[in-house]
Design an enzyme around this catalytic site. Structure first.
Site, PDB file in Angstrom:
ATOM      1  CB  SER A 172      -0.874   0.025   1.244  1.00 35.39           C
ATOM      2  OG  SER A 172      -0.088   0.329   2.377  1.00 35.39           O
ATOM      3  CG  ASP A 173       1.510   5.904  -1.260  1.00 35.59           C
ATOM      4  OD1 ASP A 173       2.482   5.927  -0.464  1.00 35.59           O
ATOM      5  OD2 ASP A 173       1.330   6.793  -2.116  1.00 35.59           O
ATOM      6  CD1 TRP A 174       5.278   5.033   4.813  1.00 29.22           C
ATOM      7  CD2 TRP A 174       5.051   3.835   2.944  1.00 29.22           C
ATOM      8  NE1 TRP A 174       6.317   4.125   4.755  1.00 29.22           N
ATOM      9  CE2 TRP A 174       6.202   3.381   3.624  1.00 29.22           C
ATOM     10  CE3 TRP A 174       4.702   3.192   1.756  1.00 29.22           C
ATOM     11  CZ2 TRP A 174       7.011   2.354   3.152  1.00 29.22           C
ATOM     12  CZ3 TRP A 174       5.509   2.159   1.286  1.00 29.22           C
ATOM     13  CH2 TRP A 174       6.643   1.766   1.975  1.00 29.22           C
ATOM     14  N   GLY A 175      -0.028   4.547   4.390  1.00 34.56           N
ATOM     15  CA  GLY A 175      -1.258   5.022   5.028  1.00 34.56           C
ATOM     16  C   GLY A 175      -2.469   4.953   4.112  1.00 34.56           C
TER      17      GLY A 175
END
Ligand code: BGC
Length: 686
Positions: free
Chosen positions: A239-242
């Site tokens: 996932s992209d961060w968050g």
């Protein structure tokens, strides 16, 4: 692997599916499952010295480069940003840059590079355009594939990102990119599709935004049905961060690793398991992929050396290849060493170059940064007198006609050439924010105007991360040279290009419009806070300018050289194109040959006027002629038919055109296709 899986407890599996710190995965030492590391940036290592397991590598690098800031970050080569790499149009170079990056990440014990960033430059205001390669999916995909192959040849995973449609920063965490399926297939999915087919990346990063209402991190259709089942992607999705909102939903969509550590993620998995939303099959499938990924990247657990010197040379070469010459009236460039007595250099970027943009891609601690001014002095040699004027003082006097203006006029009129460095500040090229205009700053325009009055040899160097409008001030400059954000070697590249030690051959990977309002996709920007409607469909970049007959300032694919090229004698044998290319000038140089295809006029669907299908960067000695051969593929004649859920090539008369930019295509031929054909993928690997 199956046996390890059997030994893992459910808790361990859930922990493995979610990150631990900001860049690491969960370690299960009792089973020999090591911690994995995931770091930015696509242009160099971004890692705190405290985070690396390779303390010795970090220490050696610090002591080898005493000038590198001994702050928190490890030393790493700063390669050119995506805007510059895109302008090289050089697949072989991208492979080598990828390989060098892979070597550095490996040496610091990192399993995956968080890049390349291959989102399309849908419009020029996106703050992250400086990270992306191009407005064209074929150029982005081809360069991205070469880069991925390079990184992975060093035993490190590449992570193409952000899958998909993160084309603006405004509202990136929540807004929905709304588009029809044909647009999605032909533009926004295409770079990723090509990379998967060609380079088989071991990882992929999903975007923050929603696509047609669904978060990219939960998008089952995109991640599972298209990426995995249709394209055969066999790596892990990070996932992209968050970006993950609900870990269970993202698991069902096939996100194997949620980054970074999120407190609620574990509980979400537990609840979903208890409620029967996820089962052992779904969990094991993801864990197995993570274990396979660990196996693929096992080389990073062994010590490895970094060849900083070799990488610096490569960084300089890449910066040189990116230099794009937009204007050169009366051949004012190159400045002849020995033939140029006095040169006045103006602008802060001559001493403090922007080598990259801001945000997660910024490489903070390069071993060396070449300063354009010092490099220019070196290239011009002892005979030349180079004076430098920091624009700081000019800025203060902004639009005043006064002392500074007179002083500037005086200095410029005494010089044989005036080189003005134009740049923007970080806020124009930065993650998390978009630009709100495409202009250069008014005081810079003012400086150019004064120089124009005083000198017949005004050269503008654009140290920028994305297209700017030039119409206001273009007339004040005899030459315009774009250095982009060219990494640590950029200063050397600019100086070499200005003095003719290299021959510029970079090409615009994005259209420079005359006016911001000429860009069709900006009509729906920035959206209503919930949705961004991609109402322009396929009409992005040159596709719009060419189809709707809008004159750009500088077109896609454009770039001048200090020599000239002639195209001749096109012949065709099936899909094989043969033609001659001659360097008709007096200098060696490189040409970027571009092949575009136009669909039949009698088509049942609307097509862009032309689309890039193939390109090649070719070196020719002065006076040399070469025979070139370019093989098109069936897929180059296809569009995506939504009703049939297939790529199809229609019957009819296609036109193939070849040349040096999207608007300079001297060779052409027709290709008649007698029947409709269905094709399952838009790109078959060789
Ligand atoms: C960016 C990614 C980056 C990640 C990790 C995010 O904010 O969108 O491109 O890889 O942070 O730093």
């Amino acid at each position: 692997m199956r046996s390890i899986l059997k030994e893992m407890t459910r808790e361990e599996k859930f922990r493995l599916l979610t990150g631990t710190g900001s860049n690491t995965s969960y370690e299960i030492s009792r089973l020999g499952i090591r911690q994995m590391r995931f770091h930015d940036s696509p242009f160099g290592v971004r890692m705190k010295a405290a985070q690396t397991q390779r303390k010795e590598t970090a220490r050696k690098a610090f002591s080898a480069f005493p000038n590198a800031d001994k702050g928190e970050e490890v030393v790493s080569t700063a390669f050119p940003a995506g805007c510059a790499l895109g302008a090289t149009w050089d697949k072989e170079l991208l492979y080598r840059v990828g390989r060098a990056l892979g070597e550095e990440f490996r040496a610091y014990g990192i399993n995956a590079v968080m890049g390349p960033a291959v989102n399309l430059k849908r419009h020029p205001l996106c703050g992250r355009n400086f990270e992306y390669f191009s407005e064209d999916p074929v150029l982005s995909g081809e360069l991205g594939a070469a880069y991925v192959e390079g990184v992975q040849s060093a035993g490190v995973a590449a992570t193409p990102k952000h899958f998909i449609a993160n084309n603006q920063e405004k509202g990136r965490f929540t807004t929905s990119s709304e588009m029809d399926e044909r647009t999605m297939r032909e533009l926004y999915l295409k770079p990723f599709e090509r990379i998967v087919a060609r380079a088989k990346p071991w990882a992929m990063m999903c975007a923050y935004n929603r696509i047609n209402g669904v978060y990219a991190s939960e998008h089952r259709q995109l991640l599972r049905e298209i990426l995995r089942e249709e394209w055969g992607f066999d790596g892990i999705v990070i996932s992209d961060w968050g970006a993950v909102k609900n870990r269970a939903f993202s698991l069902l969509a096939s996100v194997e690793l949620c980054m970074p550590y999120q407190q609620e993620a574990y509980g979400q998995l537990e609840n979903a398991y208890r409620e029967g939303l996820i089962d052992d099959g779904a969990v094991d499938e993801a864990v197995e992929r993570l274990l396979a990924f660990l196996e693929r990247t096992k080389a990073v657990y062994e010590p490895h050396e970094i060849d900083f010197e070799g990488h610096d040379e490569l960084a300089v070469q890449a910066a040189c290849e990116a230099i794009t010459l937009l204007k050169n009236e009366r051949d004012v460039l190159p400045l002849q060493p020995g033939g140029c007595g006095r040169v006045l250099v103006i602008g802060e970027r001559a001493v403090r170059p922007f080598i990259g943009g801001d945000g997660s891609s910024r490489v903070k601690n390069p071993p060396v940064v070449r300063e354009p001014l010092a490099e220019l002095k070196r290239c011009l040699g002892k005979g030349a007198e180079v004076e430098f004027l920091d624009e700081g003082c000019l800025k203060t006097y902004e639009n005043e006609i006064g002392y500074m203006e007179n002083a500037l006029y005086e200095k410029a009129s005494k010089a044989d050439a005036v080189v003005v460095f134009l740049g923007q500040d970080y806020s124009q090229s930065s993650e998390t924010m978009d630009r709100n205009h495409m202009e250069i700053e008014p005081y810079q325009e003012h400086v150019l105007r004064v120089c124009r009055r005083a000198s017949q040899r005004v050269i503008a160097v654009l140290n920028i991360g994305s297209a700017v409008t030039v119409s206001h001030w273009e007339k004040y400059a005899d030459a315009i040279l774009v250095s982009w954000m060219g990494g640590q070697g950029m200063g050397a590249a600019v100086a070499r290009a200005l003095t003719g030690a290299i021959n510029p051959a970079g090409r615009l990977a994005e259209t420079f419009p005359k006016r911001q309002q000429d860009v069709l996709s900006l009509q729906t920007y920035p959206g209503d806070g919930l949705k961004i409607e991609y109402r322009e469909g396929l009409m992005v970049g040159y596709r719009h300018f060419d189809t709707n007959h809008v004159e750009p300032a500088y077109e896609f694919g454009f770039g001048l050289s200090y020599t000239r090229f002639a195209y001749r004698n096109l012949t065709r044998d099936g899909l094989k194109l043969r033609f001659e290319l001659e360097n008709t000038g007096k200098r060696d140089g490189e040409e970027v040959v571009q092949v575009y295809v136009s669909a039949p006029k009698q088509s049942w669907v609307t097509h862009p006027e032309k689309e890039l299908k193939a390109f090649e960067r070719v070196f020719l000695k002065a006076g040399e002629t070469v025979q070139l051969e370019i093989l098109l593929k069936e897929e180059d004649f296809c569009y995506y038919n939504v009703a049939l859920q297939r790529w199809i090539s229609e019957e009819g008369a296609y036109t193939v055109r070849i040349g040096s930019s999207s608007r300079n295509l001297p060779l052409s031929c027709g290709i008649e296709r007698k029947t409709d054909a269905l094709i399952t993928t838009s790109y078959a690997p060789e």
